[in-house]
Design a protein around this motif. Structure first.
Motif, mmCIF file in Angstrom:
data_model
loop_
_atom_site.group_PDB
_atom_site.id
_atom_site.type_symbol
_atom_site.label_atom_id
_atom_site.label_comp_id
_atom_site.label_asym_id
_atom_site.label_seq_id
_atom_site.Cartn_x
_atom_site.Cartn_y
_atom_site.Cartn_z
ATOM 1 N N HIS A 50 0.823 -1.218 0.000
ATOM 2 C CA HIS A 50 0.000 0.000 0.000
ATOM 3 C C HIS A 50 0.858 1.270 0.000
ATOM 4 O O HIS A 50 1.994 1.241 0.453
ATOM 5 C CB HIS A 50 -0.851 0.065 1.278
ATOM 6 N N ASP A 52 2.102 4.070 1.885
ATOM 7 C CA ASP A 52 2.468 4.245 3.311
ATOM 8 C C ASP A 52 3.186 3.040 3.894
ATOM 9 O O ASP A 52 3.739 3.123 4.966
ATOM 10 C CB ASP A 52 1.281 4.606 4.225
ATOM 11 N N ASP A 53 3.181 1.877 3.209
ATOM 12 C CA ASP A 53 3.918 0.713 3.723
ATOM 13 C C ASP A 53 5.426 0.933 3.607
ATOM 14 O O ASP A 53 6.198 0.327 4.342
ATOM 15 C CB ASP A 53 3.587 -0.553 2.899
ATOM 16 N N HIS A 170 -0.416 -7.469 2.770
ATOM 17 C CA HIS A 170 0.996 -7.332 3.160
ATOM 18 C C HIS A 170 1.747 -8.637 2.892
ATOM 19 O O HIS A 170 2.770 -8.650 2.206
ATOM 20 C CB HIS A 170 1.103 -6.973 4.638
HETATM 21 ZN ZN LIG Z 1 -0.328 -1.520 4.329
#
Ligand SMILES: [Zn+2]
Length: 836
Positions: A50, A52-53, A170
Motif C-alpha cells: 500500500h 504508506d507501507d 501485506h
Molecule cells: Zn499496508
C-alpha cells in the motif's frame, strides 16, 4: 514516443518544494550530488502492498547516500482506506494516494511503480487476498516491474512466513515478490513481456525486519542474526543540511490523506534486513557486494567512467558550467553504448545535469489548464541559457503538429519567449487516470494498453521537444505542457495541462432511496468543457423505472460554466434497484462521464473522469417514529441516509446532551467511533443511559477497543474485541427469529444480507452481560461463529442497541437490507402489539 514516456518516470534531482508540479531548479550542490549518482550503476527495488507501507528511511538512504536507483513497487494504490483531508473515497482516494507516493518520491529521490491490484479493503489472510486479486496477473505485473527496472537488490517490507498475522495484502506482497525472484529470469514465464523487456535475475532478496516482527526488543536482542544485515541510515547530508531520517520524514509526511505527518530525527538510526534469497555478502554492510556498480559494469563504460570521475573530482561549485564540455563528451560516448537499459537511464541523467550546469531553463506553458480535443490554445515557450556555454536552439517540435525552426544562439542570460498557437488534435484522448477508464473487478483494475501497466500515472497528453546544440552536440529535451498562474496568496502555481470532454455531467445525489412509490426529482449538473455547447440531456434508467421528461435541452455559453436540469424519477411498486446515468448529446457525441478535479497543495491538480452513475433504490420499508437525534463520531452518513427513508434527523452537539434534549427524540444514534473520538461523551454517558431507562432507544455503532474515552460504552458489561467479518458475502444466521428487531416493522430474512459491500462488520463485542440478546451470527471462512455483531438489551423502559455492522459502508452503497434492519433498530419499543 515510447522512449520519451519511459524516461519521464525518472527523477534525478530531489525537491523540497512545498507545492507540487513546480519546475526543478537545482542548486550547485544538488548538481554535484547528481554527478555522483551518475557514477553509480546499481539498483534497489522496495516491495510492499500500500501507499504508506514503504520505509522512506531506507529508500532515501539508498537513493541519496548509496546513490543507487531506488524504486518502490506498491502493489495497490490504497483505494480501500479512509481520507483524513477531504471527501474523496475509493477510486478518487486511490488517485490521491498515487500522487502522494509520487510527491514522497520527489523528496526521497525514489521512483514509483504499481501493479493492477486493487486495494479492495481489509483482508485477514493472503489466501483470501490472492483469491480476490487475480494472482497470475499481479504476479505477472511484479515480474514485469522487475524485468523493466532490473534491480540488483529487492527488499520486501513484509514477512512472507507469517500469513494471518497482518493484512493479507501485506503477506501477499512478500510472497509474490519471492515467487517473482525465482521466475523472472525464466524466459518461458510471461514470454509476451519479452517483446518490450528482457529476462533478468536480481542478485539478492531481503526482508526489511525490525524488533517489532520478533514480538519484543528482548526477543530481537536474543535472535540469531547470522542472516541479518545492519544498516545505519542516520547519515547527515551537508549538501541539504538534513539528516537522512529528516528527509525520510518529509517524504512520509506527504501521506497527508492518511495523517502520516512525521518528524525527523538526527543521529544513528539502524535498519535491519534479513537475507531471504541469494548469497550473504561477506562484507555485511555492503548489500551490493559482488556486483560491479561502477561504469565498468557495462561494455564501453570504462572510458565514460574515466571522463565522469574527472568531472566529479574537478567540479567547481562556483561555476558548474565549467564541467559542460566534458559532460557533453561523456554524453556523446553514452550514445554509443550497446546496453540500451543503462544507456536510457544515464542519457536522461546526464542531459539533466548538463542543463542544470548551464542554468538552462526550458518551459512550455498554456493559457489554460484544460482544453477539449480540436480546440486552439495559446502557448508560451521559454528558453534561457545562463552560462557561457555555446548553445543553439535549433527547433521546437510537438507531435501534434507544431514544428518551429529557430537556429537561435542562446546568449548568456538572455531570455527568449515565443508565443505560439496550438490546435489540439481532434482525436486526442481525454486525460484521466489510465487504470480507471475501464470497469475492473473487485480485486483488479482493467488496463487495455499493456504499455501502461506499472506506470504510476497516465503519460502527459501534450509534450514539446526542444532540439538544442550544446558545444557542437545535438541534445533534445522533452517538456510536458503545463499551465501556470499567479495566486495572490500562494504565488506562482503550476497545474498539469489536461484534455477534457466537451461536456460532463453528474446527478447531485449518488444514492437515491425511494421509501414508497411516490416520484422524486433529481438534479443533473452539466458542465461545459468549451464555449457554446448546445445539445440535450437524457437519463438512462432501468426498464421498470420511469423518468420525465424524456429529454431536455442544454445550452451553455462559457467553458467551465454549469447548468442544472431537474428530472422526475418514478419508481416501480415493488422493491427494485438500479443505476441512472445522465447522457449529454452534443452533435453526434454522447457524454456519460462525470469530471472531478482534485486540488490539494501537496499534489498536482488531478482531473478524473468516471462513469456518471447514481444508484436508485425502491425500498420495501416501513418505519416507526420520526425524530432521530444523531451524535457525530468519526464521520458517517447517518443523517442524510435516514432522511432518505423519511426520518427527521437533528445533530446534537456533545455539550447539548441533556435529559430534556434527548427526551424529544424517538431514538438516538451515535456515529461510528464516537467513544474513540469525542472527549465530552465521558461526561454524558449517564444522561444517555437515563434516557434509555425512561423509555428511549439508543443505537451505538462500532468503536475500537483501544483509546476508549469512557469506562463503559453500555449500561451493562460489554467487552469490545477485534472480531470482524471481512467477507461481505459471509452467511448471516438469524439467532432470534422471533425477536422484535427481526420482525417489526420489517420482516428481516437472509435476503436482507444480500448485496452488502466490502465487509459485514468490525470490532464486534465478544463478551457481554446476560441483559444483551445476540441477534445474528456470522464468521469468515475457517473461523468460529461470531455473535456480537448486533446486541439488543432492554434497560428500564427502553432499549440499548450495540452494533458493529458496517452501516457506514452499506448506506452510501444503497444496500436495501441495511436500511430495513436499521429501521427496525430505530423502531424498537414502538410496537404496540407485542414486546419481547
Ligand atoms: Zn499496508
Amino acid at each position: 514516443m515510447k522512449r520519451i514516456l519511459q524516461v519521464t518516470l525518472l527523477c534525478l534531482f530531489t525537491s523540497l518544494h512545498i507545492f507540487a508540479q513546480q519546475p526543478q531548479k537545482p542548486t550547485s550542490s544538488e548538481i554535484y550530488e547528481a554527478i555522483k549518482k551518475l557514477n553509480f550503476l546499481g539498483s534497489v527495488l522496495y516491495v510492499a502492498a500500500h501507499p504508506d507501507d514503504e520505509n522512506t528511511r531506507l529508500i532515501s538512504y539508498f537513493s541519496n547516500e548509496v546513490k543507487a536507483r531506488t524504486a518502490y513497487l506498491s502493489l495497490t494504490r490504497g483505494d480501500g482506506g479512509q481520507n483524513l483531508i477531504g471527501p474523496e473515497i475509493r477510486e478518487l482516494l486511490g488517485v490521491i494516494r498515487t500522487q502522494e507516493l509520487l510527491a514522497a518520491r520527489r523528496i526521497d529521490g525514489g521512483e514509483q511503480f504499481f501493479t493492477r491490484a486493487n486495494d479492495f479493503g481489509y483482508s485477514k489472510h493472503p489466501d483470501e487476498t490472492l483469491a480476490i486479486w487475480n494472482k497470475e496477473e499481479v504476479l505477472s505485473d511484479v515480474v514485469l516491474a522487475i524485468r523493466k527496472f532490473k534491480p540488483d537488490i529487492i527488499i520486501n517490507r513484509f514477512n512472507h512466513r507469517n500469513p494471518g498475522t497482518t493484512h493479507g495484502h501485506h503477506t501477499s506482497s512478500a510472497m509474490l515478490s519471492i515467487e517473482a525472484f525465482d521466475i523472472v529470469n525464466d524466459k518461458s514465464k510471461y514470454p509476451n513481456q519479452l517483446q518490450t523487456t528482457e529476462a533478468w535475475q536480481p542478485k539478492r532478496l531481503f526482508f526489511n525486519t525490525s524488533w517489532w516482527f520478533y514480538g519484543s526488543r528482548e526477543n530481537f536482542e536474543k535472535a540469531d542474526k547470522t542472516n541479518l544485515l545492519e544498516i545505519d541510515t542516520g547519515v547527515f547530508f551537508p549538501s541539504s543540511g538534513l539528516s537522512n531520517p529528516e528527509i525520510a520524514a518529509l517524504s512520509r509526511s506527504q501521506h497527508k490523506s492518511q495523517g502520516f505527518g512525521s518528524s525527523g530525527s538526527r543521529g544513528s538510526q539502524m535498519e535491519y534486513i534479513e537475507l531471504i534469497k541469494g548469497d550473504l555478502p561477506n562484507e555485511k554492510a555492503n548489500i551490493f557486494e559482488g556486483i560491479d556498480t561502477t561504469w565498468n559494469r557495462i561494455e564501453g563504460g570504462q572510458a565514460i567512467g574515466n571522463i565522469l570521475h574527472a568531472v566529479q573530482e574537478n567540479y567547481d561549485f562556483n561555476n558548474p558550467s565549467a564541467s559542460i564540455p566534458e559532460l557533453v563528451r561523456a554524453y556523446k560516448a553514452i550514445q554509443n553504448l550497446s546496453d540500451t537499459h543503462w544507456k536510457t537511464i544515464k542519457t536522461k541523467e546526464i542531459k539533466d545535469i548538463i542543463a542544470a550546469c548551464a542554468g538552462l531553463y526550458i518551459e512550455a506553458s498554456a493559457n489554460t489548464n484544460h482544453a477539449t480535443a480540436g480546440s486552439e490554445i495559446d502557448l508560451n515557450l521559454e528558453v534561457i541559457n545562463r552560462s557561457d556555454a555555446n548553445i543553439v536552439l535549433k527547433s521546437i517540435n510537438n507531435p501534434n503538429g507544431i514544428s518551429i525552426d529557430k537556429n537561435l544562439e542562446l546568449k548568456n542570460n538572455v531570455n527568449y519567449d515565443f508565443k505560439e498557437k496550438l490546435k489540439v488534435n481532434a482525436n486526442q484522448n481525454v486525460s484521466t487516470p489510465y487504470w480507471l477508464t475501464k470497469k475492473g473487478s473487485l480485486g483488479m483494475y482493467k488496463v487495455e494498453d499493456k504499455n501502461l501497466i506499472g506506470k504510476p500515472e497516465t503519460p502527459r497528453p501534450l509534450v514539446f521537444e526542444f532540439h538544442l546544440n550544446i558545444e557542437n552536440i545535438d541534445i533534445s529535451y522533452t517538456k510536458p505542457l503545463v499551465y501556470k498562474t499567479n495566486d495572490p496568496v500562494k504565488g506562482e502555481v503550476y497545474k498539469p495541462f489536461e484534455i477534457i470532454p466537451e461536456a460532463s455531467a453528474h446527478i447531485t445525489e449518488k444514492v437515491i432511496i425511494f421509501d414508497s412509490d411516490s416520484q422524486r426529482d433529481v438534479e443533473v449538473i452539466v458542465k461545459a468543457g468549451r464555449d457554446n455547447i448546445d445539445g440535450y440531456v437524457q437519463i438512462a434508467h432501468p426498464n421498470n423505472w420511469k423518468v420525465f421528461p424524456e429529454k431536455q435541452k442544454v445550452n451553455i455559453s462559457n467553458k467551465g460554466q454549469e447548468a442544472s436540469l431537474i428530472f422526475t424519477v418514478i419508481p416501480p411498486n415493488e422493491q427494485s434497484e438500479g443505476l441512472i446515468t445522465p447522457m449529454v448529446h452534443i452533435g453526434n457525441n454522447i457524454y456519460t462521464r462525470a469530471l472531478t478535479e482534485i486540488e490539494y497543495d501537496h499534489i498536482p491538480t488531478q482531473t478524473v473522469l468516471l462513469p456518471s452513475e447514481s444508484k436508485i433504490v425502491r425500498l420495501d420499508i416501513k418505519t416507526k417514529g420520526q425524530h432521530i437525534g444523531y451524535i457525530e463520531g468519526a464521520g458517517d452518513v447517518i443523517p442524510e441516509s435516514l432522511e432518505q427513508i423519511g426520518y427527521k434527523v437533528s445533530t446534537i452537539a456533545p455539550e447539548d446532551i441533556s435529559a430534556s434534549t434527548l427526551n424529544s427524540f424517538d431514538a438516538i444514534v451515535i456515529g461510528i467511533r464516537a467513544y474513540n473520538t469525542v472527549d465530552d461523551l465521558k461526561f454524558k454517558q449517564q444522561a444517555l443511559f437515563d434516557y434509555v431507562a425512561q423509555g428511549g432507544n439508543l443505537i451505538v455503532q462500532y468503536n475500537t477497543n483501544r483509546r476508549l474515552k469512557v469506562d463503559q460504552v453500555a449500561p451493562f458489561e460489554l467487552k469490545i474485541s477485534r472480531d470482524r467479518v471481512t467477507d461481505e458475502t459471509a452467511e448471516v444466521r438469524l439467532l432470534e427469529t422471533d425477536h422484535e428487531v427481526l420482525n417489526y416493522p420489517n420482516k428481516i430474512t437472509a435476503k436482507d444480507f444480500e448485496g452488502w459491500t466490502q465487509e459485514r462488520g468490525l470490532y464486534f463485542p465478544n463478551e457481554w452481560s446476560e441483559e444483551f440478546i445476540p441477534i445474528l451470527s456470522m464468521n469468515d471462512k475457517g473461523e468460529t461463529p461470531k455473535s456480537g455483531s448486533l446486541l439488543v438489551a432492554k434497560h428500564g423502559k427502553g432499549y440499548y442497541v450495540y452494533s458493529g455492522l458496517s452501516f457506514f459502508r452499506e448506506f452510501p452503497a444503497g444496500v436495501p437490507g441495511a436500511y430495513r434492519l436499521f429501521a427496525n433498530m430505530l423502531s424498537l419499543g414502538k410496537n404496540d402489539i407485542k414486546t419481547n
